[in-house]
Each structure stands twice: as C-alpha cells, then as structure tokens.
Write an enzyme that holds these catalytic residues in place. Structure first.
Site, PDB file in Angstrom:
ATOM      1  N   GLY A  11       0.676  -1.229  -0.012  1.00  0.00           N
ATOM      2  CA  GLY A  11      -0.125   0.111  -0.006  1.00  0.00           C
ATOM      3  C   GLY A  11       1.035   1.375   0.084  1.00  0.00           C
ATOM      4  O   GLY A  11       1.793   1.298   0.742  1.00  0.00           O
ATOM      5  N   ARG A  72       1.001  -5.262  -5.215  1.00  0.00           N
ATOM      6  CA  ARG A  72       1.335  -6.511  -4.520  1.00  0.00           C
ATOM      7  C   ARG A  72       1.632  -7.692  -5.623  1.00  0.00           C
ATOM      8  O   ARG A  72       1.232  -7.698  -6.529  1.00  0.00           O
ATOM      9  CB  ARG A  72       0.066  -6.980  -3.811  1.00  0.00           C
ATOM     10  CG  ARG A  72      -0.266  -5.786  -2.768  1.00  0.00           C
ATOM     11  CD  ARG A  72      -1.407  -5.956  -1.784  1.00  0.00           C
ATOM     12  NE  ARG A  72      -1.900  -4.934  -1.071  1.00  0.00           N
ATOM     13  CZ  ARG A  72      -1.228  -4.426  -0.047  1.00  0.00           C
ATOM     14  NH1 ARG A  72      -0.025  -4.712   0.492  1.00  0.00           N
ATOM     15  NH2 ARG A  72      -1.878  -3.321   0.647  1.00  0.00           N
ATOM     16  N   ASP A 103       5.041  -4.672   6.450  1.00  0.00           N
ATOM     17  CA  ASP A 103       5.430  -5.907   6.705  1.00  0.00           C
ATOM     18  C   ASP A 103       5.676  -6.914   5.663  1.00  0.00           C
ATOM     19  O   ASP A 103       6.691  -7.377   5.779  1.00  0.00           O
ATOM     20  CB  ASP A 103       4.330  -6.505   7.761  1.00  0.00           C
ATOM     21  CG  ASP A 103       4.458  -7.750   8.488  1.00  0.00           C
ATOM     22  OD1 ASP A 103       4.093  -8.634   8.001  1.00  0.00           O
ATOM     23  OD2 ASP A 103       5.525  -7.803   9.223  1.00  0.00           O
ATOM     24  N   THR A 125       4.077   2.887   5.741  1.00  0.00           N
ATOM     25  CA  THR A 125       2.635   2.383   6.013  1.00  0.00           C
ATOM     26  C   THR A 125       1.868   3.256   6.823  1.00  0.00           C
ATOM     27  O   THR A 125       2.253   3.536   7.965  1.00  0.00           O
ATOM     28  CB  THR A 125       2.584   0.884   6.389  1.00  0.00           C
ATOM     29  OG1 THR A 125       1.148   0.465   6.969  1.00  0.00           O
ATOM     30  CG2 THR A 125       3.387   0.667   7.698  1.00  0.00           C
ATOM     31  N   ASP A 127      -0.807   2.611   8.685  1.00  0.00           N
ATOM     32  CA  ASP A 127      -1.309   1.834   9.726  1.00  0.00           C
ATOM     33  C   ASP A 127      -0.430   2.049  10.993  1.00  0.00           C
ATOM     34  O   ASP A 127      -0.836   1.734  11.991  1.00  0.00           O
ATOM     35  CB  ASP A 127      -1.425   0.300   9.489  1.00  0.00           C
ATOM     36  CG  ASP A 127      -2.548   0.075   8.523  1.00  0.00           C
ATOM     37  OD1 ASP A 127      -3.385   0.972   8.294  1.00  0.00           O
ATOM     38  OD2 ASP A 127      -2.570  -1.037   7.749  1.00  0.00           O
ATOM     39  N   ASP A 129       1.733  -0.022  12.158  1.00  0.00           N
ATOM     40  CA  ASP A 129       1.678  -1.440  12.837  1.00  0.00           C
ATOM     41  C   ASP A 129       3.035  -2.196  12.738  1.00  0.00           C
ATOM     42  O   ASP A 129       2.908  -3.491  12.760  1.00  0.00           O
ATOM     43  CB  ASP A 129       0.563  -2.132  11.895  1.00  0.00           C
ATOM     44  CG  ASP A 129       1.025  -2.252  10.413  1.00  0.00           C
ATOM     45  OD1 ASP A 129       2.077  -1.822  10.210  1.00  0.00           O
ATOM     46  OD2 ASP A 129       0.125  -3.168   9.634  1.00  0.00           O
ATOM     47  N   ARG A 171      -6.807  -2.795  10.160  1.00  0.00           N
ATOM     48  CA  ARG A 171      -7.380  -4.072  10.289  1.00  0.00           C
ATOM     49  C   ARG A 171      -7.129  -4.773  11.522  1.00  0.00           C
ATOM     50  O   ARG A 171      -7.945  -5.234  12.406  1.00  0.00           O
ATOM     51  CB  ARG A 171      -7.149  -5.102   9.210  1.00  0.00           C
ATOM     52  CG  ARG A 171      -7.731  -4.800   7.865  1.00  0.00           C
ATOM     53  CD  ARG A 171      -7.665  -5.871   6.942  1.00  0.00           C
ATOM     54  NE  ARG A 171      -6.251  -5.958   6.533  1.00  0.00           N
ATOM     55  CZ  ARG A 171      -5.568  -5.359   5.469  1.00  0.00           C
ATOM     56  NH1 ARG A 171      -6.153  -4.384   4.928  1.00  0.00           N
ATOM     57  NH2 ARG A 171      -4.087  -5.452   5.353  1.00  0.00           N
ATOM     58  N   ALA A 186     -12.938  12.901  19.794  1.00  0.00           N
ATOM     59  CA  ALA A 186     -13.978  11.895  19.467  1.00  0.00           C
ATOM     60  C   ALA A 186     -14.548  11.427  21.008  1.00  0.00           C
ATOM     61  O   ALA A 186     -13.797  11.273  21.604  1.00  0.00           O
ATOM     62  CB  ALA A 186     -13.507  10.887  18.716  1.00  0.00           C
TER      63      ALA A 186
END
Length: 319
Positions: A11, A72, A103, A125, A127, A129, A171, A186
């Site tokens: 991504g 990908r 990753d 990335t 994310d 992560d 995710r 929020a």
C-alpha cells in the site's frame, strides 16, 4: 557498491516520494547510480527498471503516493518468481536494494538479503503497525486527514443532533483511530486491541444528549467489525439518529506532513549510508526521535504494543 535499486511495495503511504528523493540524491552525491524499479516486486520480476537522476526526483517531496508506483506481487512469493527477481538484479548490475513498504514488503527484503543481496527496509505504511519503530512514514499524514474529516463531520452532526461513526483504516492496528480520535476530540474510540462494550458507547451517547450535547463522534477502526451494525445498535438502544462515514483510501493520499517528510528524508539518506558501509539486511525506524537500524528479521519479529495509557486518556477526556 556502484549501483543501488529502489522500489515501493504494498500500500502507498504519504512520504514515500520524500524517501525516494532522499535515496536518489544521497546516492548521486556519493557517486552511486540509482535504478528506479516501478510497480514494486512485480516490476522487479518484469525488469521495469530505469536509471534515475536529480531531475527524476525534482518537485516530488510534497506529493503523496509514489512516483515509482506500487503493486502487490503473488508471483514474487513463489520460488520461480523470486529467482526471476534475483536474476533481474544481476542483469541490471544492482548491488544493493532499498525497499519502501510495510510488513509484507520487509519479508521480501529479508528473503533477498538471505539470498546475498544487501537490502535496507524503510517503513512506509499508514497503519503504524510495525512494532520495532515508534512511527512509520505516512502515519501522521493519515491521522491529519482523519482529524480534518472529524472536524467537518462534527459540524454537520451538530446541525442535525446526530451521532456519527467514522470508520478508519486499521485491520489489526488501531493507531489511526486512537491518535485521530484523541486529536479530534472523539467521544468514543473503538479499536481491535480493546474489546468494546456497545452499551458503554450507548451510555456515552445518552449522557451527552442529556446535558445538551448536539453531536457524538465515534471513531472505529475497520478491523473491529461492521460500522453499520454498530450504527444500528446505537439507534435501537438510544433512539439517536446515527450515520456512518467510511473514509477509505482518502487516508492514503494527500500532501505528507512536515514530520513525515523529515523522517522519510532522514531514513532515505541513512539507507544509502548503510549500503555504502556494506551493511544489508537492516530495517530503519525511529525511536525516541532518533533514526535507528536493526536486523530486519529482528524487526519483523517485534510485536506491536498498543498504547493503553493513551487509550485510557481518551476515555477520561471524553466524559
């Protein structure tokens, strides 16, 4: 080290172009050729490669996406596809490779390193992560995009007295929801790392409504579940009109923040430095505001730790 290749995989993330720019210019400064590999590992297998120069990376530091494009590659995961990639590197005389991605991209870099090709991984990335580094390139730009969306959605939610669920990417990692939810004020943040109680969310909606609050913002990471199911439950339990906004790939685009440009530029320069010092199989990251490098296998095996202290702070501040 006479020729270095650079590719972006997986991504896209804002700041990739800043990193590419740094790689190319640092290499040329050190009198090393740079080969740009287009469309990730697919492009490597198919030989979609061309030499880059200073003009190749002019006027890209502020642009989102990746000028080298990304994809990908299932073929690269096969033995035949991997061997093709190694042969292409040899044909083009590429002595070392810099890989920008997450990753999955790093796993490919590790495999190439084990095959004797010096590789450096730069974490890109949205994310955030990857457990070995405090932040990944693109993360803070994505957070800013979500915070801006929260502000706009709050305006319309207030006008109509609604609750609004904003679904963001993540995710398995809830960092975008956590950071954007805190920065955007929020009322509820729902992430994969913490089991959520729909009744607690509904209680917050009712308490806010009872004290005259005209909106209720819920930030939900996509990995938790279906935002529309959560919306339906809130409507049934509270009677509050609840809408869903799924931000999707808008989070991946846009002008990278200054922070993302800075760490991308520093990591790009550091990647060249490592290769010129015959160091491969390394992953770059940032810890305590310092650029670090470590064995890529070690980096891949470090578990991401969720910031529960920050999460608890959001609950305190959203009463």
């Amino acid at each position: 080290m006479k020729t270095i290749g650079v590719l972006t995989s997986g991504g896209d993330a804002p700041g990739m172009n800043a990193a590419i720019r740094a790689v190319v210019r640092a290499a040329i400064f050190n009198k090393v050729r740079v080969m740009g590999i287009k469309q990730g590992y697919n492009g490597l297998i198919n030989g979609s490669i061309e030499e880059m120069n200073l003009s190749s990376v002019a006027d890209i530091i502020h642009r989102g996406g990746t000028m080298l494009r990304s994809a990908r590659s299932d073929e690269f995961r096969t033995e035949e596809g991997f061997n093709k990639a190694v042969n292409v590197l040899e044909i083009f005389g590429i002595d070392g490779l810099i890989i920008l991605g997450g990753d999955g991209s790093f796993k490919g870099a590790k495999k190439l390193s084990e095959a004797g090709i010096p590789t450096i991984g730069i974490p890109c990335t949205i994310d955030n992560d990857m457990g070995y580094t405090d932040y990944t390139i693109g993360f803070f730009t994505a957070v800013e995009t979500v915070v801006d969306a929260i502000s706009k959605i709050r305006d319309t939610s207030t006008s109509h007295g609604r609750a609004n669920i904003i679904e963001v990417m993540g995710r398995h990692c809830g960092d975008i929801a956590l950071y954007a939810g805190l920065a955007g004020g929020a009322e509820s943040i729902i992430v994969p790392e913490v089991e959520f109680d729909i009744d607690e969310v509904c209680k917050r909606v009712i308490q806010g409504r009872n004290r005259g609050k005209l909106h209720h913002i819920i930030v939900l990471a996509e990995g938790v579940g279906n935002a529309y199911d959560v919306s339906k439950s809130i409507i049934e339990k509270t009677g509050t009109d609840t809408r869903v906004t799924i931000l999707g790939h808008i989070q991946r685009g846009g002008t990278p923040t200054a922070f993302d440009r800075i760490i991308a530029s520093k990591m790009g320069g550091k990647a060249i430095e490592l290769l010129l010092n015959d160091k491969g199989g390394r992953a770059l990251g940032i810890k305590c505001n310092q650029i670090i490098d470590m064995d890529i296998d070690e980096a891949l095996n470090m578990k991401k730790v969720f910031d529960m202290e920050m999460y608890d702070t959001t609950k305190v501040l959203s009463i």
